[in-house]
Design an enzyme around this catalytic site. Structure first.
Site, PDB file in Angstrom:
ATOM      1  N   ASN A 230      56.400  -6.073 -11.217  1.00  0.00           N
ATOM      2  CA  ASN A 230      56.826  -4.980 -12.092  1.00  0.00           C
ATOM      3  C   ASN A 230      57.169  -3.722 -11.310  1.00  0.00           C
ATOM      4  OD1 ASN A 230      56.263  -6.436 -14.561  1.00  0.00           O
ATOM      5  ND2 ASN A 230      54.108  -6.178 -14.023  1.00  0.00           N
ATOM      6  N   HIS A 332      69.514 -12.289  26.521  1.00  0.00           N
ATOM      7  CA  HIS A 332      69.236 -10.846  26.471  1.00  0.00           C
ATOM      8  C   HIS A 332      70.395 -10.044  25.853  1.00  0.00           C
ATOM      9  CE1 HIS A 332      67.043 -12.306  30.108  1.00  0.00           C
ATOM     10  NE2 HIS A 332      68.234 -12.783  30.406  1.00  0.00           N
ATOM     11  N   TYR A 335      75.532  -9.876  21.131  1.00  0.00           N
ATOM     12  CA  TYR A 335      75.962 -10.035  19.739  1.00  0.00           C
ATOM     13  C   TYR A 335      77.028 -11.116  19.691  1.00  0.00           C
ATOM     14  CZ  TYR A 335      78.316  -9.511  15.339  1.00  0.00           C
ATOM     15  OH  TYR A 335      78.889  -9.795  14.123  1.00  0.00           O
TER      16      TYR A 335
HETATM   17  C1  UD1 Z   1      53.514  -9.630 -19.329  1.00  0.00           C
HETATM   18  C2  UD1 Z   1      52.466 -10.093 -20.357  1.00  0.00           C
HETATM   19  C3  UD1 Z   1      51.093  -9.906 -19.735  1.00  0.00           C
HETATM   20  C4  UD1 Z   1      50.995 -10.673 -18.442  1.00  0.00           C
HETATM   21  C5  UD1 Z   1      52.115 -10.300 -17.486  1.00  0.00           C
HETATM   22  C6  UD1 Z   1      52.151 -11.257 -16.300  1.00  0.00           C
HETATM   23  C7  UD1 Z   1      53.330  -9.614 -22.607  1.00  0.00           C
HETATM   24  C8  UD1 Z   1      53.279  -8.664 -23.745  1.00  0.00           C
HETATM   25  N1  UD1 Z   1      52.576  -9.269 -21.563  1.00  0.00           N
HETATM   26  O1  UD1 Z   1      53.286  -8.256 -19.106  1.00  0.00           O
HETATM   27  O2  UD1 Z   1      50.096 -10.380 -20.627  1.00  0.00           O
HETATM   28  O3  UD1 Z   1      49.745 -10.438 -17.826  1.00  0.00           O
HETATM   29  O4  UD1 Z   1      53.402 -10.407 -18.139  1.00  0.00           O
HETATM   30  O5  UD1 Z   1      53.102 -10.896 -15.373  1.00  0.00           O
HETATM   31  O6  UD1 Z   1      54.003 -10.613 -22.688  1.00  0.00           O
HETATM   32  N2  UD1 Z   1      61.112  -9.292 -21.167  1.00  0.00           N
HETATM   33  C9  UD1 Z   1      62.189  -9.605 -21.957  1.00  0.00           C
HETATM   34  N3  UD1 Z   1      62.422  -8.845 -23.053  1.00  0.00           N
HETATM   35  C10 UD1 Z   1      61.616  -7.816 -23.433  1.00  0.00           C
HETATM   36  C11 UD1 Z   1      60.501  -7.516 -22.620  1.00  0.00           C
HETATM   37  C12 UD1 Z   1      60.273  -8.278 -21.494  1.00  0.00           C
HETATM   38  O7  UD1 Z   1      62.939 -10.538 -21.668  1.00  0.00           O
HETATM   39  O8  UD1 Z   1      61.898  -7.200 -24.445  1.00  0.00           O
HETATM   40  C13 UD1 Z   1      60.877 -10.099 -19.946  1.00  0.00           C
HETATM   41  C14 UD1 Z   1      60.894  -9.270 -18.663  1.00  0.00           C
HETATM   42  O9  UD1 Z   1      62.192  -9.259 -18.102  1.00  0.00           O
HETATM   43  C15 UD1 Z   1      59.884  -9.994 -17.785  1.00  0.00           C
HETATM   44  C16 UD1 Z   1      58.954 -10.666 -18.784  1.00  0.00           C
HETATM   45  O10 UD1 Z   1      59.601 -10.657 -20.033  1.00  0.00           O
HETATM   46  O11 UD1 Z   1      60.515 -10.970 -16.985  1.00  0.00           O
HETATM   47  C17 UD1 Z   1      57.624  -9.944 -18.914  1.00  0.00           C
HETATM   48  O12 UD1 Z   1      57.872  -8.610 -19.295  1.00  0.00           O
HETATM   49  P1  UD1 Z   1      57.164  -7.397 -18.545  1.00  0.00           P
HETATM   50  O13 UD1 Z   1      57.640  -6.132 -19.146  1.00  0.00           O
HETATM   51  O14 UD1 Z   1      57.253  -7.572 -17.094  1.00  0.00           O
HETATM   52  O15 UD1 Z   1      55.670  -7.641 -19.052  1.00  0.00           O
HETATM   53  P2  UD1 Z   1      54.318  -7.316 -18.293  1.00  0.00           P
HETATM   54  O16 UD1 Z   1      53.916  -5.922 -18.606  1.00  0.00           O
HETATM   55  O17 UD1 Z   1      54.396  -7.715 -16.883  1.00  0.00           O
HETATM   56 MG    MG Z   2      55.965  -8.341 -15.700  1.00  0.00          MG
END
Ligand code: UD1
Ligand code: MG
Length: 411
Positions: A230, A332, A335
């Site tokens: 993240n 040594h 490129y």
């Molecule tokens: C999420 C989980 C959390 C977990 C963590 C692990 C939820 C609410 N929380 O939190 O429990 O511990 O992952 O890494 O699910 N995404 C979408 N659309 C959206 C929001 C997010 O496609 O509207 C995708 C993001 O691109 C990402 C994934 O879902 O790949 C997770 O979203 P992110 O915002 O990273 O959630 P976390 O806070 O990491």
């Molecule tokens: Mg995440």
């Protein structure tokens, strides 16, 4: 065995990364994060892979334009992970099988862990099985709430955790297998009653449990697989973990890496048996190194480099988009760019290919058994025939070669 599909959530805005680029395109050891998740999915015998995209949709689709097995689903507004799942409703509403859900920002998941998840799901005949992990520092992850008997009751997101739950070390890495019908019924009932006002997929679990379905949480994820990316700091952490895996696999295949902490090797690199990688070597892109080579210290190998067997590259040698034949030496400060170098060629200290003429990049071809003296500048396009001898300090163009031939021969 029920049919299986996968949904990969990859639409998030990734505000914590502070980036203009979609988060899932950020690279881990040379590949976008999403590529790892898709590859792992492909090993799970899934009938279809739905990837939910939103922020930077064009860029993501462009980057994966060759992946013909993906069904792209757009989430126009990023309203949370449950909302993202619901965007697949028109495709999956009537699907009777199982749905694997993964996140595009979790590149470290191993196929073997997902296999355990699938086995437990099938053996336990549960409506949902999720894989959990125990972390020393659970900050940022959803916490797994269990009752006195160890049964899962639900997941509480980090932002919504009351202080007594913050200490829980069992977390949700977001690897789930759902009965598809149960998933969509529950996702529709999720409400954005939380600090972020988002529709959380994790809230679907307590709803499913409340309706009497069996939900099982298996603690099957090693901490190093649980990292969700993240932030930039987590991206670096994921890179470190993946780098360790790449080097470990190479070592198991017979490559010596003298100082793993000070070596970086792209996931796309292939390295042959009994090759030694000396410290401070950086290998980036599609690079092939044969057997019995010695690379570094301080070597920089870029995309398109191919070294045949028994090549020695030494300190401050940079190679790009070039092939070096068996027995080559560039020990040594050299490129070599856009060159095809034959066998047993010695490239003296400080010699370079001048491959860019200010307008375009040109190729250099060096035949077998050539000797390039120290400090030579080979102005490309240039072709040196077999057994050519270039004296130290010479600036060589094709015109010179046409005029003076191959130079004095070695024997
Ligand atoms: C999420 C989980 C959390 C977990 C963590 C692990 C939820 C609410 N929380 O939190 O429990 O511990 O992952 O890494 O699910 N995404 C979408 N659309 C959206 C929001 C997010 O496609 O509207 C995708 C993001 O691109 C990402 C994934 O879902 O790949 C997770 O979203 P992110 O915002 O990273 O959630 P976390 O806070 O990491
Ligand atoms: Mg995440």
């Amino acid at each position: 065995m029920a049919e299986r599909v996968a949904i990969v959530l990859a639409a998030g805005i990734s505000s914590r990364m502070n980036t203009q680029m979609p988060k899932v395109l950020h690279e881990v050891c040379g590949r976008p994060m999403l590529a790892y998740v898709l590859d792992t999915c492909r090993q799970m015998d899934v009938k279809k892979i739905y990837v939910v995209v939103g922020f930077g949709v064009e860029q993501v689709r462009e980057r994966f334009s060759e992946a013909s097995d993906i069904i792209w689903v757009q989430q126009k507004e990023q309203r949370g992970t449950a909302h993202a799942v619901l965007c697949c409703k028109e495709h999956l509403r009537d699907f009777e099988g199982e749905t694997l859900i993964l996140c595009g920002d979790g590149p470290l998941i191993r196929a073997s862990t997902l296999r355990t998840l699938i086995e437990k799901h099938e053996a336990g005949q549960s409506a949902v099985t999720l894989a959990t992990s125990i972390l020393d520092d659970p900050t940022g992850y959803g916490r797994i709430i269990r009752d006195a008997y160890g049964n899962i009751q639900g997941i509480v997101e980090d932002a919504d955790c009351p202080s007594e739950q913050r200490a829980i070390k069992e977390v949700n890495p977001s690897y789930y297998l759902f009965n598809n019908k149960v998933l969509f019924e529950a996702a529709e009932r999720v409400k954005p009653d939380n600090v972020k006002k988002e529709y959380y997929l994790t809230d679907a679990l307590s709803l499913i449990i409340a309706t009497g379905h069996k939900v099982v949480a298996v603690t099957a994820v090693r901490p190093e697989e649980a990292v969700g990316v993240n932030s930039r700091a987590e991206l670096t952490e994921a890179n470190k973990i993946m780098q360790h895996r790449i080097q470990r696999e190479l070592m198991d295949n017979g490559v010596t890496i003298v100082d793993p902490d000070n070596t970086w090797i792209d996931i796309r690199a292939q390295i042959g048996q009994d090759t030694v990688i000396e410290p401070f070597t950086y290998i980036h892109g599609e690079v092939k190194i044969g057997c019995g080579c010695r690379v570094g210290p301080f070597a920089y190998l870029r995309n398109g480099t191919a070294l045949e067997d028994d090549v020695v590259l030494g300190v401050f040698t940079e190679i790009k988009n070039s092939t070096l034949g068996r027995g080559g030496r560039a020990r040594h400060h050299s490129y070599i760019g856009d060159a095809t170098v034959g066998q047993n060629v010695n490239i003296g200290a400080g010699s370079i290919t001048a491959n860019f003429d200010g307008d375009k990049v040109n190729r250099t071809i060096i035949g077998n058994n050539c000797y390039i003296g120290s400090g030579a500048v080979l102005i490309s396009p240039l072709e040196l025939k077999d057994d050519s001898h270039i004296s130290a300090g010479t600036v060589v163009s094709q015109e010179d070669i046409n005029k003076f031939g191959r130079g004095p021969q070695k024997d």
